[in-house]
Design an enzyme around this catalytic site. Structure first.
Site, PDB file in Angstrom:
ATOM      1  N   HIS A   1       0.800  -1.214   0.000  1.00 15.64           N
ATOM      2  CA  HIS A   1       0.000   0.000   0.000  1.00 15.64           C
ATOM      3  C   HIS A   1       0.838   1.272   0.000  1.00 15.64           C
ATOM      4  O   HIS A   1       1.961   1.292   0.492  1.00 15.64           O
ATOM      5  CB  HIS A   1      -0.882   0.048   1.256  1.00 15.64           C
ATOM      6  CG  HIS A   1      -1.774  -1.114   1.412  1.00 15.64           C
ATOM      7  ND1 HIS A   1      -2.101  -1.633   2.640  1.00 15.64           N
ATOM      8  CD2 HIS A   1      -2.423  -1.891   0.508  1.00 15.64           C
ATOM      9  CE1 HIS A   1      -2.913  -2.663   2.496  1.00 15.64           C
ATOM     10  NE2 HIS A   1      -3.116  -2.839   1.204  1.00 15.64           N
TER      11      HIS A   1
ATOM     12  N   LYS B   1       5.380   5.892   7.307  1.00 13.81           N
ATOM     13  CA  LYS B   1       4.823   5.018   8.347  1.00 13.81           C
ATOM     14  C   LYS B   1       5.920   4.561   9.300  1.00 13.81           C
ATOM     15  O   LYS B   1       7.034   4.249   8.870  1.00 13.81           O
ATOM     16  CB  LYS B   1       4.194   3.761   7.727  1.00 13.81           C
ATOM     17  CG  LYS B   1       3.028   4.038   6.817  1.00 13.81           C
ATOM     18  CD  LYS B   1       2.502   2.754   6.192  1.00 13.81           C
ATOM     19  CE  LYS B   1       1.338   3.048   5.269  1.00 13.81           C
ATOM     20  NZ  LYS B   1       0.856   1.840   4.596  1.00 13.81           N
TER      21      LYS B   1
ATOM     22  N   TYR C   1       0.935   1.205  13.834  1.00 14.94           N
ATOM     23  CA  TYR C   1       1.797   2.096  13.070  1.00 14.94           C
ATOM     24  C   TYR C   1       1.267   3.518  13.083  1.00 14.94           C
ATOM     25  O   TYR C   1       0.077   3.764  13.136  1.00 14.94           O
ATOM     26  CB  TYR C   1       2.037   1.595  11.646  1.00 14.94           C
ATOM     27  CG  TYR C   1       0.825   1.305  10.811  1.00 14.94           C
ATOM     28  CD1 TYR C   1       0.373   2.220   9.868  1.00 14.94           C
ATOM     29  CD2 TYR C   1       0.132   0.111  10.949  1.00 14.94           C
ATOM     30  CE1 TYR C   1      -0.733   1.952   9.078  1.00 14.94           C
ATOM     31  CE2 TYR C   1      -0.976  -0.163  10.170  1.00 14.94           C
ATOM     32  CZ  TYR C   1      -1.400   0.761   9.239  1.00 14.94           C
ATOM     33  OH  TYR C   1      -2.501   0.497   8.470  1.00 14.94           O
TER      34      TYR C   1
ATOM     35  N   ASP D   1      -6.692  -5.950  -2.123  1.00 16.97           N
ATOM     36  CA  ASP D   1      -5.276  -6.240  -2.363  1.00 16.97           C
ATOM     37  C   ASP D   1      -5.064  -7.213  -3.523  1.00 16.97           C
ATOM     38  O   ASP D   1      -3.977  -7.272  -4.082  1.00 16.97           O
ATOM     39  CB  ASP D   1      -4.602  -6.756  -1.088  1.00 16.97           C
ATOM     40  CG  ASP D   1      -4.365  -5.657  -0.066  1.00 16.97           C
ATOM     41  OD1 ASP D   1      -4.532  -4.464  -0.415  1.00 16.97           O
ATOM     42  OD2 ASP D   1      -4.023  -5.981   1.079  1.00 16.97           O
TER      43      ASP D   1
END
Length: 189
Positions: free
Chosen positions: A65, A75, A135, A173
């Site tokens: 992603h 991130k 995260y 995905d």
């Protein structure tokens, strides 16, 4: 206390960090993020949102992603239960490492964190059941800017450490294009 910075050959913008954990008979204590200490370790980012995922089954793959500008995200990833293989792919056109990836096992025992900067696609696969990942991100989620690349793009050559038959993906995905089909989104500065 400043986290220890571990080498990430060829990808100086990606940071693998070991954060200090103090264990005793009661359990442990850890300062998992301190803006000043992380900045001195090379992660000079402003985080605006925290995310957490629980993957019930080993082999759950989330990724690869990224968010397109103007809502691109860096991130800072850590695991609080279980283990993942964490992967970052350089998708910055003109970068000497364009299309290359780094992969690290991050787990609740080694207590490492991975900083994935803007211009990298990110994904992970769970190596144990009941894995929890937390995260921080540098921009808010934007469905309009959400994007990805195929986890199994043969040009990337990622060894996910599991057989493809053991991988569980979301419907979203499964639909991501290979890197070669993406337009130029990020440029290497």
């Amino acid at each position: 206390m400043r986290p220890a910075l571990l080498p990430v050959p060829g990808h100086p913008d990606v940071k693998l960090l070991e954060v200090r954990r103090i264990d005793d008979e009661r359990g442990f204590f850890s300062e998992t993020y301190n803006e000043n200490d992380f900045a001195s370790a090379g992660v000079d980012a402003r985080f605006v949102q925290d995310n957490q995922s629980l993957s019930r089954r080993r082999g759950t793959l989330r990724g690869l992603h990224f968010q397109r500008p103007p809502h691109a995200q860096g991130k800072l990833v850590r695991v609080t239960r279980g283990a993942i293989l964490d992967v970052a792919v350089d998708i910055r056109h003109g970068s000497p490492t364009f299309g290359e990836h780094v992969a690290f096992e991050i787990n609740a025992e080694n207590w490492r964190q991975l900083y994935v900067p803007v211009g990298y696609a990110h994904g992970f696969v769970t190596l144990t059941d009941d894995t929890e990942v937390q995260y921080k991100v540098t921009d808010f989620y934007s469905a309009e800017h959400d994007a990805g690349i195929a986890w199994n793009d043969p040009a990337l050559g990622i060894d996910w450490k599991l057989d493809a038959a053991d991988i569980t993906l979301s419907g979203k995905d499964r639909q991501h294009p290979v890197l070669a089909e993406l337009p130029r989104i990020f440029e290497f500065a």
